[in-house]
Design a protein around this motif. Sequence first.
Motif, PDB file in Angstrom:
ATOM      1  N   GLY A  11     -27.526  13.467 124.843  1.00 50.03           N
ATOM      2  CA  GLY A  11     -27.700  12.356 125.881  1.00 50.03           C
ATOM      3  C   GLY A  11     -29.300  11.850 125.962  1.00 50.03           C
ATOM      4  O   GLY A  11     -29.511  11.014 126.661  1.00 50.03           O
ATOM      5  N   ARG A  12     -29.798  12.321 124.922  1.00 52.59           N
ATOM      6  CA  ARG A  12     -31.544  11.877 124.834  1.00 52.59           C
ATOM      7  C   ARG A  12     -31.281  10.404 124.528  1.00 52.59           C
ATOM      8  O   ARG A  12     -30.309   9.589 123.832  1.00 52.59           O
ATOM      9  N   LYS A  13     -32.298   9.574 124.570  1.00 52.02           N
ATOM     10  CA  LYS A  13     -32.488   8.210 124.254  1.00 52.02           C
ATOM     11  C   LYS A  13     -32.600   8.179 122.863  1.00 52.02           C
ATOM     12  O   LYS A  13     -33.231   8.958 122.057  1.00 52.02           O
ATOM     13  N   PRO A  14     -31.698   7.306 122.305  1.00 49.15           N
ATOM     14  CA  PRO A  14     -31.511   7.247 120.684  1.00 49.15           C
ATOM     15  C   PRO A  14     -32.919   6.871 120.174  1.00 49.15           C
ATOM     16  O   PRO A  14     -33.836   5.901 121.004  1.00 49.15           O
ATOM     17  N   THR A  15     -33.277   7.376 119.181  1.00 48.84           N
ATOM     18  CA  THR A  15     -34.653   6.495 118.397  1.00 48.84           C
ATOM     19  C   THR A  15     -34.334   5.195 117.836  1.00 48.84           C
ATOM     20  O   THR A  15     -33.001   4.639 117.770  1.00 48.84           O
ATOM     21  N   SER A  16     -35.323   4.624 117.612  1.00 50.58           N
ATOM     22  CA  SER A  16     -35.282   2.941 117.330  1.00 50.58           C
ATOM     23  C   SER A  16     -34.280   2.929 115.945  1.00 50.58           C
ATOM     24  O   SER A  16     -33.544   2.144 115.413  1.00 50.58           O
ATOM     25  N   SER A  17     -34.511   4.106 114.938  1.00 50.50           N
ATOM     26  CA  SER A  17     -33.652   3.978 113.655  1.00 50.50           C
ATOM     27  C   SER A  17     -31.978   4.275 114.190  1.00 50.50           C
ATOM     28  O   SER A  17     -31.311   3.645 113.620  1.00 50.50           O
ATOM     29  N   GLN A  18     -31.881   5.066 115.082  1.00 49.68           N
ATOM     30  CA  GLN A  18     -30.415   5.087 115.662  1.00 49.68           C
ATOM     31  C   GLN A  18     -29.645   3.643 116.036  1.00 49.68           C
ATOM     32  O   GLN A  18     -28.688   3.586 115.906  1.00 49.68           O
ATOM     33  N   VAL A  19     -30.909   3.250 116.828  1.00 50.16           N
ATOM     34  CA  VAL A  19     -30.312   1.891 117.392  1.00 50.16           C
ATOM     35  C   VAL A  19     -30.257   0.893 116.418  1.00 50.16           C
ATOM     36  O   VAL A  19     -29.168   0.144 116.323  1.00 50.16           O
ATOM     37  N   ALA A  20     -30.949   0.935 115.132  1.00 50.30           N
ATOM     38  CA  ALA A  20     -30.996  -0.104 114.187  1.00 50.30           C
ATOM     39  C   ALA A  20     -29.688   0.369 113.364  1.00 50.30           C
ATOM     40  O   ALA A  20     -28.844  -0.706 113.046  1.00 50.30           O
ATOM     41  N   LYS A  21     -29.043   1.671 113.047  1.00 55.37           N
ATOM     42  CA  LYS A  21     -28.087   1.781 112.244  1.00 55.37           C
ATOM     43  C   LYS A  21     -26.600   1.427 113.151  1.00 55.37           C
ATOM     44  O   LYS A  21     -25.899   0.665 112.481  1.00 55.37           O
ATOM     45  N   GLU A  22     -26.711   1.848 114.581  1.00 57.53           N
ATOM     46  CA  GLU A  22     -25.585   1.249 115.102  1.00 57.53           C
ATOM     47  C   GLU A  22     -25.495  -0.393 115.284  1.00 57.53           C
ATOM     48  O   GLU A  22     -24.430  -1.075 114.869  1.00 57.53           O
ATOM     49  N   ARG A  23     -26.742  -0.981 115.515  1.00 55.40           N
ATOM     50  CA  ARG A  23     -26.511  -2.434 115.488  1.00 55.40           C
ATOM     51  C   ARG A  23     -26.025  -2.993 113.914  1.00 55.40           C
ATOM     52  O   ARG A  23     -25.153  -3.964 113.974  1.00 55.40           O
ATOM     53  N   LEU A  24     -26.544  -2.577 112.976  1.00 49.26           N
ATOM     54  CA  LEU A  24     -26.097  -2.971 111.496  1.00 49.26           C
ATOM     55  C   LEU A  24     -24.856  -2.581 111.492  1.00 49.26           C
ATOM     56  O   LEU A  24     -23.916  -3.399 110.818  1.00 49.26           O
ATOM     57  N   GLN A  25     -24.153  -1.363 111.640  1.00 49.21           N
ATOM     58  CA  GLN A  25     -22.818  -1.288 111.657  1.00 49.21           C
ATOM     59  C   GLN A  25     -21.703  -2.329 112.411  1.00 49.21           C
ATOM     60  O   GLN A  25     -20.892  -2.765 111.793  1.00 49.21           O
ATOM     61  N   LEU A  26     -22.381  -2.575 113.694  1.00 48.31           N
ATOM     62  CA  LEU A  26     -21.397  -3.657 114.168  1.00 48.31           C
ATOM     63  C   LEU A  26     -21.589  -5.096 113.465  1.00 48.31           C
ATOM     64  O   LEU A  26     -20.612  -5.518 113.450  1.00 48.31           O
ATOM     65  N   VAL A  27     -22.840  -5.315 113.275  1.00 50.42           N
ATOM     66  CA  VAL A  27     -22.710  -6.564 112.582  1.00 50.42           C
ATOM     67  C   VAL A  27     -22.303  -6.946 111.453  1.00 50.42           C
ATOM     68  O   VAL A  27     -21.669  -7.961 111.138  1.00 50.42           O
ATOM     69  N   LEU A  28     -22.134  -5.770 110.557  1.00 52.11           N
ATOM     70  CA  LEU A  28     -21.542  -5.671 109.657  1.00 52.11           C
ATOM     71  C   LEU A  28     -19.952  -5.786 109.435  1.00 52.11           C
ATOM     72  O   LEU A  28     -19.238  -6.270 108.475  1.00 52.11           O
ATOM     73  N   VAL A  29     -19.562  -5.349 110.353  1.00 46.66           N
ATOM     74  CA  VAL A  29     -18.084  -5.397 110.752  1.00 46.66           C
ATOM     75  C   VAL A  29     -17.808  -6.823 110.660  1.00 46.66           C
ATOM     76  O   VAL A  29     -16.640  -7.505 110.001  1.00 46.66           O
ATOM     77  N   HIS A  30     -18.414  -7.856 111.538  1.00 43.76           N
ATOM     78  CA  HIS A  30     -18.225  -9.338 111.408  1.00 43.76           C
ATOM     79  C   HIS A  30     -18.512  -9.840 110.028  1.00 43.76           C
ATOM     80  O   HIS A  30     -17.856 -10.881 109.606  1.00 43.76           O
ATOM     81  N   ASP A  31     -19.605  -9.622 109.618  1.00 45.18           N
ATOM     82  CA  ASP A  31     -20.073  -9.975 108.232  1.00 45.18           C
ATOM     83  C   ASP A  31     -18.911  -9.956 107.164  1.00 45.18           C
ATOM     84  O   ASP A  31     -18.625 -10.824 106.553  1.00 45.18           O
TER      85      ASP A  31
END
Lengths: 100, 306
Positions: free
Chosen positions: A11-31
Motif C-alpha cells: 500500500g506504499r506510494k508507488p515509485t515513478s517507474s511503477q507509475v510509468a509502467k502502469e500508464r504504459l500498459q494502459l496506453v498500449l492496450v489502446h495503441d
Amino acid sequence: MSSLFDRMFGGRKPTSSQVAKERLQLVLVHDRSNLTPAQVAAMKDEILEIIARYVDFDREEVEIALTSSDRENTLRAEIPIRPTSGRRRRPVTPAPLSDA
Amino acid sequence: MSARVITITSGKGGVGKTTATANLAVAFALLGKKVACIDADIGLRNLDVVLGLENRIVYDIVDIVEGRAKLRQAMIRDKRLKEDLYLIPAAQTRDKTAVSPSDMVRVCDELKPLVDYILIDSPAGIERGFRNALAPADEVVIITNPEVSSVRDADRIIGLIEAEQKGPGKLVINRVKPDMVKRGDMLSPEDVIDILAIKLVGLVPEDELILVSANQGSPAALTPDKSKAGKAFQNIARRLLGQDVPFMALDEDLTFVQRFLRALGFSSENVDSGNNTARNKKNNDKAGSTSKSEKEKIEESAGAES
Ligand SMILES: Nc1ncnc2c1ncn2[C@@H]1O[C@H](COP(=O)(O)OP(=O)(O)O)[C@@H](O)[C@H]1O
Ligand SMILES: [Mg+2]
C-alpha cells in the motif's frame, strides 16, 4: 494493477517507474487495438445491448475488459446470467448410441 | 559469402540508433567480421560523423541508386581497423523519397557477396525512411530508452515490423541509469521486457564516453575496456553472432537488475531464453473493466479468511 501494487509494496506510494509502467500498459492496450477509450466504451455498450435481448443479467456484475499481454489483444467478457424462474432448461434425453 | 542484413530502428528519434549502428559495426569488425553500414537517414546524415569518416565522402547512396556511382566507389573503408568496415553514406541534400524500398533491396543484394554483415541505420519515424531501412532486413534490432514515450514508440514499431513479417525483432535498452532504476525512478530492464515482450539482446548503460567518442569520431566500441557502453555493444555484437554472452552488471548496482531477473525465475545468464517466463507471469492489464465478477469476489474473501 493497484491490487498488485498493494501486494508488492504493502500500500506504499508507488515509485515513478511503477507509475510509468502502469500508464504504459494502459496506453498500449489502446495503441495495439487501434481503439480509443471512448470506442472501447461504445463497443461494450453495444455488446451488452445485444446480449440483453437474449438473457437477463445484472449490469453491475458484468466484466468486460480489453487486455494486452505478450503482444496480443484479448477481449474478455464475463457476464453472469440471472436465473429466471419458470424458464428452465429442457431435460436432456440422452441420445441412443445406436439404433439397435 | 552472403551477408546478413540487420536494421537498427526505434520509432522515436534520439534514442541511440546511430550510436548503436556505429558501435556494432566496429564491434563486428573487431570480432573479425567484414561489415558494411548504410546510413538510411537521407537528408539528416550522421553515421559518417559518428564513425569519423565524414571527410572522405565522395559519393552517397543516392548516387548509387541513380547510377552516378558504382557501389564500390561509394563504399568508404575505415582504415583504423584491420578487418573491413565500410560506410555507405546517406545523401545530405536530398530527401527520403530519393530512395525506394526496392532500391534498398537492390543495393543490399549487390553488397551481400562482399561482406558478412550489413547494418542499416534507420531514420526516426514510421514513414518512407523507415520502410526503406526495413525492406532488406533479415533481422531487426529495436533500440529503446527506459522511458515512456520511447517504449511506446518501440511498441508501435514492433507492431509494424511484425506486420511486414520481419518480426518480432530483438531489443536493446540504451541509456540505462542503474542508480535511477534502483531508486525506482527509471523503468527497469525487466519492466521494459515485460511490456514489449520481445527478446532482449543488450543493455547499454548511460555513459559519458559515448558523447566523448562521438565528439572525436571514434566509437566507444574501439576501446571496450575503457567504456562500459563500448563493452555492452561488443556483447550485443557477440549475441547477434549467436554467442551466449551473459548480461553484465552495468556497474555494482546492476547486480540489482540481475537480482530482479532472478526473482522472476531466471538467472542473468539466460535472460534471452527466460523472457518467456516473464511473459507467462505477466499480469494482464485491465483497461476499463466494469466490475468484479462474483466469482472473483468470492475467491478474494475466501483468500482473506484462510
Ligand atoms: N548510452 C549512451 N550514453 C550516453 N549518451 C548516449 C548513449 N547513447 C546515445 N547517446 C547520445 O544520445 C544522442 C542521440 O543518439 P543518436 O545515436 O544520434 O540517436 P538516433 O540515431 O536514434 O537519433 C547523442 O548525443 C548520443 O551521443
Ligand atoms: Mg540517427
